[in-house]
Design a protein around this motif. Structure first.
Motif, PDB file in Angstrom:
ATOM      1  N   THR A 144      -4.383  -8.606  -1.475  1.00 38.28           N
ATOM      2  CA  THR A 144      -4.670  -8.099  -2.851  1.00 38.28           C
ATOM      3  C   THR A 144      -4.441  -9.296  -4.210  1.00 38.28           C
ATOM      4  OG1 THR A 144      -1.696  -9.086  -2.913  1.00 38.28           O
ATOM      5  CG2 THR A 144      -2.825  -6.208  -1.875  1.00 38.28           C
ATOM      6  N   CYS A 188      -3.108  -1.107  -1.172  1.00 41.70           N
ATOM      7  CA  CYS A 188      -3.393  -1.322  -2.001  1.00 41.70           C
ATOM      8  C   CYS A 188      -4.511  -1.273  -3.139  1.00 41.70           C
ATOM      9  CB  CYS A 188      -1.782  -2.149  -3.014  1.00 41.70           C
ATOM     10  SG  CYS A 188      -1.976  -2.409  -4.812  1.00 41.70           S
ATOM     11  N   CYS A 192       1.645  -4.341  -6.899  1.00 44.39           N
ATOM     12  CA  CYS A 192       0.124  -3.043  -7.387  1.00 44.39           C
ATOM     13  C   CYS A 192      -0.606  -3.034  -8.638  1.00 44.39           C
ATOM     14  CB  CYS A 192       1.097  -1.553  -6.677  1.00 44.39           C
ATOM     15  SG  CYS A 192       0.374  -0.507  -7.459  1.00 44.39           S
ATOM     16  N   GLY A 234       0.133  -0.908   0.259  1.00 45.49           N
ATOM     17  CA  GLY A 234      -0.008  -0.122   0.709  1.00 45.49           C
ATOM     18  C   GLY A 234       0.719   1.480  -0.179  1.00 45.49           C
ATOM     19  N   GLN A 260       6.049   1.152  -6.769  1.00 44.87           N
ATOM     20  CA  GLN A 260       4.378   0.904  -6.429  1.00 44.87           C
ATOM     21  C   GLN A 260       4.503   0.215  -8.313  1.00 44.87           C
ATOM     22  OE1 GLN A 260       1.650   1.395  -4.266  1.00 44.87           O
ATOM     23  NE2 GLN A 260       3.708   2.492  -3.513  1.00 44.87           N
TER      24      GLN A 260
END
Length: 385
Positions: A313, A125, A153, A111, A148
């Motif tokens: 995620t 994220c 991500c 994140g 990122q």
């Protein structure tokens, strides 16, 4: 014809960040052309600072909303409130968001943001994409944050945007908002290749502003990322995580995927295609990146301190169970209830009333804002605040 709009989401983790972010936003405003506008969601410089939603034009700033922030949980709730308000404003103006830029720290692959400690990201994220990016389906997403450009991500962004500008490793205090290209969204065509060229121009200008040895900003073609993810999953055992693939000595867990696949040239070629065609062989940006970055990065293993946000995620679900990625002692994958839905504070009537009272107290109700915006747009001369 309506204006072309960016959404800039800023999280200033401390007063130093607050100064740097303020300078970046000032530069950005100076570079905005008359048809490029920015909607700014701003958190910081402390956990309890008032969060704001502001419309920034080249010659003025119009406040839309302000909400008191109390914690990381209320930051997520407030972000949802801002997103819904912005949707209403855009509907009234018959405009949309074409680009999103995130200014923050990167909390590993899990994140963004360092609020009090590295163990807890300001926003995961998953929540960032769900509340800030996916609702607007922007054509381009930029990250002024470390990490990122990692698979954790990028894979979360599949289907949410077409082009991503991000650093797979560390990202210096040099903002994409400083570039003149950022403020010229109105001049971009509407085809995907036009946004790739635009992203490439932003990246080139950014690289010219910093000479740090570890810079690694790249432009990614999101259409290729699912193929890269599939190749990683299928050929997991061919990955070689060692000193050669490690991007920086400061983070022994972060590795370049292409170098880790050095024994499989076909996958390296696929990874190369994930970088925008306009960036691959550019002497101004790609050639100035650190040689340890050749595409997306990834974590070699799941560190225990990142488990809570990481296991939410899509990337973790994609590679879950692969040998060596984690030690099997995972905490419960159940997601916090407060992060499940992007909705207003409806747990009690008191919470909802408090939100409306805070809105009115700040004199930032969006109905008055849209009326003011329309009046200013029709006026030949704009009064500076």
């Amino acid at each position: 014809m309506g204006h072309r709009n960016w959404l800039v989401f800023t999280h200033a983790a401390n007063h130093r960040d607050h100064v740097l972010a303020g300078e970046a936003i000032d530069h950005m405003q100076e570079n905005l052309d008359s048809d490029t506008n920015v909607f700014s969601i701003y958190f910081g410089p402390t956990l309890k600072s008032v969060a704001t939603l502001t419309h920034i034009r080249h010659d003025e700033r119009l406040p839309i909303a302000a909400l008191q922030n109390e914690s990381v949980d209320t930051a997520l709730t407030n972000t949802c409130e801002f997103t819904k308000t912005l949707h209403h404003v855009l509907y009234e103006l018959s405009e949309n968001i074409e680009g999103v830029c995130v200014w923050s720290h990167g909390s590993g692959g899990s994140g963004i943001g360092v609020w009090k400690r590295w163990k807890t990201p300001f926003m995961s994220c998953v929540d960032l994409v769900r509340t800030v990016i996916r609702p607007f389906k922007p054509r381009i997403v930029c990250f002024d944050a470390c990490y990122q450009g990692s698979m954790s991500c990028l894979y979360e962004l599949v289907g949410a945007t077409e082009v991503v500008v991000a650093s797979p490793g560390f990202h210096p205090y040099c903002s994409l908002l400083w570039t003149t290209a950022f403020g010229q969204l109105s001049k971009v065509g509407h085809a995907k290749r036009d946004f790739e060229k635009y992203a490439h121009e932003i990246a080139c200008q950014w690289h010219a502003m910093t000479a740090v040895y570890y810079k690694c900003l790249l432009v990614f073609d999101m259409a290729v990322i699912p193929d890269v993810a599939a190749a990683i999953k299928q050929h997991w055992d061919e990955l070689v995580f060692d000193d050669r693939s490690q991007i920086d000595q400061e983070d022994a867990n972060l590795h370049d995927v292409s170098i880790a696949f050095r024994n499989m040239p076909s996958i390296q070629n696929l990874i190369e295609k994930s970088i925008s065609q306009y960036t691959r062989n550019c002497s101004k940006c790609r050639a100035t990146c650190t040689r340890w970055v050749n595409g997306p990065s990834m974590e070699a293993r799941l560190l225990r301190k990142w488990q809570a946000p990481y296991i939410q995620t899509a990337w973790y679900r994609h590679i879950r169970g692969k040998r060596g990625f984690h030690d099997g002692r995972l905490i419960s994958p159940r997601r916090p209830e407060s992060a499940l839905h992007c909705q207003s504070r409806t747990s009690s009537g008191h919470d909802q009333d408090h939100a409306h009272q805070e809105f009115a107290r700040q004199n930032c109700l969006f109905d008055g804002y849209t009326s003011l915006y329309r009046r200013l747009s029709r006026s030949s001369s704009v009064v500076h605040n």
